[in-house]
Design a protein around this motif. Sequence first.
Motif, short mmCIF file in Angstrom:
data_model
loop_
_atom_site.label_atom_id
_atom_site.label_comp_id
_atom_site.label_asym_id
_atom_site.label_seq_id
_atom_site.Cartn_x
_atom_site.Cartn_y
_atom_site.Cartn_z
N SER A 57 0.82 -1.20 0.00
CA SER A 57 0.00 0.00 0.00
C SER A 57 0.86 1.26 0.00
CB SER A 57 -0.92 0.02 1.22
OG SER A 57 -1.58 1.26 1.31
N ASP A 58 0.74 2.04 -1.06
CA ASP A 58 1.50 3.28 -1.20
C ASP A 58 0.99 4.33 -0.24
OD1 ASP A 58 3.70 4.22 -2.54
OD2 ASP A 58 2.51 5.36 -3.99
N LYS A 59 -0.30 4.30 0.04
CA LYS A 59 -0.92 5.29 0.93
C LYS A 59 -0.38 5.15 2.35
CE LYS A 59 -5.47 7.14 1.96
NZ LYS A 59 -6.89 6.97 1.77
N LYS A 60 -0.21 3.92 2.81
CA LYS A 60 0.30 3.71 4.16
C LYS A 60 1.83 3.83 4.21
CE LYS A 60 -3.46 0.83 5.73
NZ LYS A 60 -3.85 -0.46 6.27
N ARG A 62 3.88 5.87 2.25
CA ARG A 62 4.36 7.25 2.15
C ARG A 62 3.66 8.13 3.18
NH1 ARG A 62 7.49 7.17 -2.18
NH2 ARG A 62 6.92 5.94 -3.98
N HIS A 64 2.55 12.03 4.38
CA HIS A 64 2.34 13.38 3.87
C HIS A 64 3.35 14.30 4.57
CE1 HIS A 64 0.35 17.17 2.91
NE2 HIS A 64 -0.12 16.49 1.88
#
Length: 113
Positions: A57-60, A62, A64
Amino acid sequence: NWTCLPDQGSVVHARKSYEIQSDLAYKSDLQWLKGIGWSPSGSLDDEKNKRASVIISDKKYRQHPDTVKFTSVTDSLEMTLAKSNAEIMNKRLYTEAWNKDKATIHIIPRSEE
């Protein structure tokens, strides 16, 4: 040592009886399994897939930039150099200084003698 031909009567009879027995065992197993439902949640493969999706999962993976606490040292050599370069390259300040100097510098015209 003896050999059996594939079209021999006892071999054909044994093959047919084995097929019937195998078919009956399959049908009895099928009848037994008919009402049983299996949910894969909690199985080993399901847990491995969940873990792999979390890893991929790229969202978890990386973050912000707003979530990272960052403070820049303002008096470091790099920051001082960057500030002075920004002042040197600032076109507005350059043109303002030139216009101010233009108004104060007087060139005396040559007199013809």
